[in-house]
Design a protein around this motif. Structure first.
Motif, mmCIF file in Angstrom:
data_model
loop_
_atom_site.group_PDB
_atom_site.id
_atom_site.type_symbol
_atom_site.label_atom_id
_atom_site.label_comp_id
_atom_site.label_asym_id
_atom_site.label_seq_id
_atom_site.Cartn_x
_atom_site.Cartn_y
_atom_site.Cartn_z
ATOM 1 N N LYS A 8 0.807 -1.205 0.000
ATOM 2 C CA LYS A 8 0.000 0.000 0.000
ATOM 3 C C LYS A 8 0.846 1.262 0.000
ATOM 4 O O LYS A 8 0.352 2.343 -0.322
ATOM 5 C CB LYS A 8 -0.939 0.002 1.204
ATOM 6 C CG LYS A 8 -1.973 -1.116 1.171
ATOM 7 C CD LYS A 8 -2.897 -1.048 2.368
ATOM 8 C CE LYS A 8 -3.942 -2.158 2.321
ATOM 9 N NZ LYS A 8 -4.855 -2.110 3.501
ATOM 10 N N ASP A 24 -4.063 -2.060 -8.227
ATOM 11 C CA ASP A 24 -3.953 -0.624 -7.971
ATOM 12 C C ASP A 24 -2.992 0.016 -8.966
ATOM 13 O O ASP A 24 -1.777 0.018 -8.751
ATOM 14 C CB ASP A 24 -3.471 -0.382 -6.538
ATOM 15 C CG ASP A 24 -3.451 1.100 -6.181
ATOM 16 O OD1 ASP A 24 -3.866 1.914 -7.032
ATOM 17 O OD2 ASP A 24 -3.034 1.446 -5.059
ATOM 18 N N ASP A 80 -2.394 2.954 -9.414
ATOM 19 C CA ASP A 80 -1.823 4.180 -8.864
ATOM 20 C C ASP A 80 -0.919 3.891 -7.676
ATOM 21 O O ASP A 80 -0.449 4.822 -7.015
ATOM 22 C CB ASP A 80 -2.945 5.141 -8.444
ATOM 23 C CG ASP A 80 -3.858 5.507 -9.605
ATOM 24 O OD1 ASP A 80 -3.313 5.826 -10.678
ATOM 25 O OD2 ASP A 80 -5.084 5.459 -9.440
ATOM 26 N N GLY A 81 -0.689 2.607 -7.381
ATOM 27 C CA GLY A 81 0.123 2.224 -6.235
ATOM 28 C C GLY A 81 1.610 2.383 -6.491
ATOM 29 O O GLY A 81 2.041 2.725 -7.604
ATOM 30 N N ARG A 124 -7.662 -1.533 -12.885
ATOM 31 C CA ARG A 124 -8.144 -0.573 -11.904
ATOM 32 C C ARG A 124 -9.055 -1.257 -10.894
ATOM 33 O O ARG A 124 -9.918 -2.051 -11.254
ATOM 34 C CB ARG A 124 -8.897 0.573 -12.586
ATOM 35 C CG ARG A 124 -7.981 1.470 -13.397
ATOM 36 C CD ARG A 124 -8.610 2.819 -13.672
ATOM 37 N NE ARG A 124 -7.645 3.691 -14.336
ATOM 38 C CZ ARG A 124 -6.725 4.396 -13.698
ATOM 39 N NH1 ARG A 124 -6.658 4.340 -12.391
ATOM 40 N NH2 ARG A 124 -5.874 5.150 -14.361
ATOM 41 N N GLY A 125 -8.847 -0.924 -9.611
ATOM 42 C CA GLY A 125 -9.690 -1.473 -8.567
ATOM 43 C C GLY A 125 -11.150 -1.134 -8.787
ATOM 44 O O GLY A 125 -12.040 -1.805 -8.297
ATOM 45 N N ARG A 163 -12.626 -5.565 -5.998
ATOM 46 C CA ARG A 163 -11.401 -5.276 -5.269
ATOM 47 C C ARG A 163 -10.568 -6.545 -5.181
ATOM 48 O O ARG A 163 -11.041 -7.575 -4.746
ATOM 49 C CB ARG A 163 -11.707 -4.776 -3.858
ATOM 50 C CG ARG A 163 -12.407 -3.436 -3.809
ATOM 51 C CD ARG A 163 -11.558 -2.321 -4.366
ATOM 52 N NE ARG A 163 -12.214 -1.031 -4.207
ATOM 53 C CZ ARG A 163 -11.917 0.040 -4.912
ATOM 54 N NH1 ARG A 163 -10.994 -0.011 -5.843
ATOM 55 N NH2 ARG A 163 -12.548 1.176 -4.703
ATOM 56 N N ASP A 182 -6.949 -8.233 -3.766
ATOM 57 C CA ASP A 182 -5.750 -8.145 -2.944
ATOM 58 C C ASP A 182 -5.281 -9.552 -2.660
ATOM 59 O O ASP A 182 -5.734 -10.516 -3.283
ATOM 60 C CB ASP A 182 -5.993 -7.343 -1.658
ATOM 61 C CG ASP A 182 -7.129 -7.907 -0.803
ATOM 62 O OD1 ASP A 182 -7.426 -9.114 -0.934
ATOM 63 O OD2 ASP A 182 -7.710 -7.149 -0.010
ATOM 64 N N TYR A 236 -15.400 3.638 -3.799
ATOM 65 C CA TYR A 236 -14.730 4.172 -2.613
ATOM 66 C C TYR A 236 -15.796 4.319 -1.534
ATOM 67 O O TYR A 236 -16.998 4.347 -1.808
ATOM 68 C CB TYR A 236 -14.025 5.493 -2.893
ATOM 69 C CG TYR A 236 -14.882 6.583 -3.492
ATOM 70 C CD1 TYR A 236 -15.553 7.499 -2.695
ATOM 71 C CD2 TYR A 236 -15.009 6.696 -4.876
ATOM 72 C CE1 TYR A 236 -16.330 8.492 -3.246
ATOM 73 C CE2 TYR A 236 -15.786 7.694 -5.437
ATOM 74 C CZ TYR A 236 -16.454 8.593 -4.614
ATOM 75 O OH TYR A 236 -17.221 9.572 -5.165
#
Length: 517
Positions: A180, A209, A211-212, A292-293, A447, A449, A459
């Motif tokens: 993260k 992600d 943008d991570g 993208r999430g 999502r 992970d 969000y």
């Protein structure tokens, strides 16, 4: 002649396009390392892409004083799973522990966001040492460290809180896409500043992600490769599609292009994975494509294609799903018919967009729950108990079958999400075409992970509601589980039901068998 000059003279072919320590690394790995896992006991024979990667990543250049030094200090590899990345990383780190001539007292680190992931590379290295008579003769293997003379190879993770104060000469950072933040990465790379020619190897599959921190590192690598940025210390290689690229994830040619080890992989496994996995999961793990999430849960057009004109008749056997709220959100009640897994909306209460004071009409919701339980043969009411514990407890006390299903439980929501996705993808799930349900399903995003995939809002504060989609998942997953436990209802009519001390029993037969009576 310097040490590096000797390396060049001894290991680099005469027709090599440029000097590279990678030739020596490759030769050392094949001389001393053994494979693990399904190929345990076999000597490590590098695949063409692995050899090419080593040669390119360990390129040598002369500095201002004429000394040969590694051009790259940071090697970033973005590659799909099942291509042997952890095994290769383990072999490279063993080279740096034992054979790296750039440092004498070496500190090698296997790192990842969590300790279990970090141990995957480290444990592979331990197995390689144990399997090799030559390596096991010179290395001391302990649970968390491998020692060679005054040099060490150990495990570090972000959750261990021990990443500060290190001075690594070589680092392997595994599955960085699921970190993260860049705290561990920064601590490891900044801690090696005092080293002569430190090497950081970041090997990861793309993640959910874009943008991570890993995605940003890959973007920087792409800009370096294109010439937009000038950073000779960074080496980047990826076989997966770039963010925004449009590729057919079901095309075997795409699988081959995105998996450099495809020649030794099982194409049938890819085909099966493409059918049983969500599109986002397949793109991330099998194509190493950043997704993208907020990508939609179901493929475009799939939900609309499952609509059927139908009505739910009183007395039909169903499993109901309920997702309740209190204010500012929506509350949903959905039924799934057991005979054919067709979904019907029985109740929906949603806050108006501009009414901040709206409250769920709890009396109306309770009436709808009782009405559904009396009108239909409800085999199970699968409900999120949050804020509705008393209502659900009263229903259970009245003899109705109620199953509490906390939707914040990943262990329950992840398999439920997959079960409903499979039913929709296979065409086993259909629905009544309710537009509000279609909107909520469209609002649901996937999502991903390390725990798996589940649906959620894009969000937390999003006004795009998904409660009907959640209730639908509870109902359909509950129906699938009920059918598995009690028999498949496809092609069977519900003729009669009765209840005794052992539970609810259903008598069935072929549809229309009593039409003449």
């Amino acid at each position: 002649m310097t040490t590096i000059d000797k390396v060049i003279a001894k290991h680099i072919p005469q027709d090599a396009p440029f000097p590279s320590e990678g030739y020596r690394v490759a030769r050392w790995i094949e001389e001393f390392c053994y494979l693990t896992g399904s190929f345990a006991g076999r000597r490590f024979r590098l695949l063409p892409w692995q050899r090419e990667l080593l040669v390119d990543a360990y390129r040598l250049e002369q500095d201002a004083f004429g000394r040969w030094r590694r051009k790259h200090r940071m090697v970033v590899v973005c590659i799909a799973r099942k291509n042997g990345k952890s095994t290769l990383a383990a072999a490279i780190m063993l080279y740096h522990l034992i054979a790296d001539r750039a440092d004498s007292q070496r500190q090698v680190i296997a790192a990842a966001n969590d300790r279990n992931q970090a141990r995957m590379v480290f444990d592979a290295a331990k197995q390689m040492v144990t399997a090799s008579p030559k390596l096991s003769a010179v290395c001391d293997v302990q649970r968390d460290v491998i020692r060679y003379k005054d040099s060490t190879y150990r495990v570090v993770s972000a959750e261990a809180g021990r990443q500060q104060g290190l001075n690594p000469s070589a680092v392997s950072l595994d599955e960085y896409a699921f970190s993260k933040n860049a705290d561990l990465f920064d601590a490891l790379t900044l801690g090696s500043a005092a080293r002569n020619q430190p090497m950081t190897l970041v090997v990861s599959t793309a993640g959910p992600d874009p943008d991570g921190p890993f995605a940003q590192l890959c973007e920087t690598g792409e800009r370096v490769n294109s010439g937009e940025l000038d950073d000779p210390t960074l080496f980047y290689r990826s076989w997966g599609p770039r963010l925004g690229d449009t590729v057919d994830h079901l095309d075997p040619d795409v699988w081959k292009a995105c998996n450099p080890s495809f020649e030794i992989l099982n194409e049938d496994d890819f085909r099966a994975a493409a059918q049983r996995s969500t599109e986002a999961s397949f793109r991330i793990y099998r194509l190493s494509q950043f997704v993208r999430g907020a990508s939609t849960w179901l493929p475009h057009g799939l939900w609309d294609s499952l609509a059927r004109e139908d009505a739910l008749s009183p007395g039909e056997a169903v499993v109901c799903g309920f997702d309740g709220s209190w204010k500012g959100d929506s509350t949903a009640l959905v039924a799934c018919r057991l005979s054919d897994l067709r979904v019907f909306v029985l109740g929906h209460w949603e806050a108006p967009p501009d009414d901040a004071h709206w409250r769920v009409p709890m009396g109306d919701v309770r009436h709808a729950l009782h009405d559904a339980l009396k009108t239909y043969r409800v085999m199970n009411l699968v409900a999120d108990p949050y804020r509705w514990e008393e209502t659900l407890d009263n229903l259970e006390a009245d003899g109705f079958p109620v199953e509490a299903f906390p939707t914040n439980s990943l262990k329950r929501m992840i398999p439920a999400t997959q079960s409903v996705y499979d039913a929709a993808r296979d065409g086993r799930l259909t629905h009544d075409g309710n537009p509000a349900l279609a909107r909520h399903v469209g609002n649901a995003v996937l999502r991903e992970d390390k725990n798996g995939a589940r649906v959620t809002k894009e969000y937390a504060a999003s006004r795009r509601k998904i409660d009907l989609a959640i209730a639908m998942i509870l109902a359909v997953h509950g129906a699938v589980m009920w059918r598995e436990d009690n028999g498949d209802f496809v092609g069977t009519a519900i003729l009669a039901t009765f209840e005794d001390d052992e539970g609810i029993h259903i008598m069935g037969g072929e549809p229309g068998m009593f039409d003449d009576y």
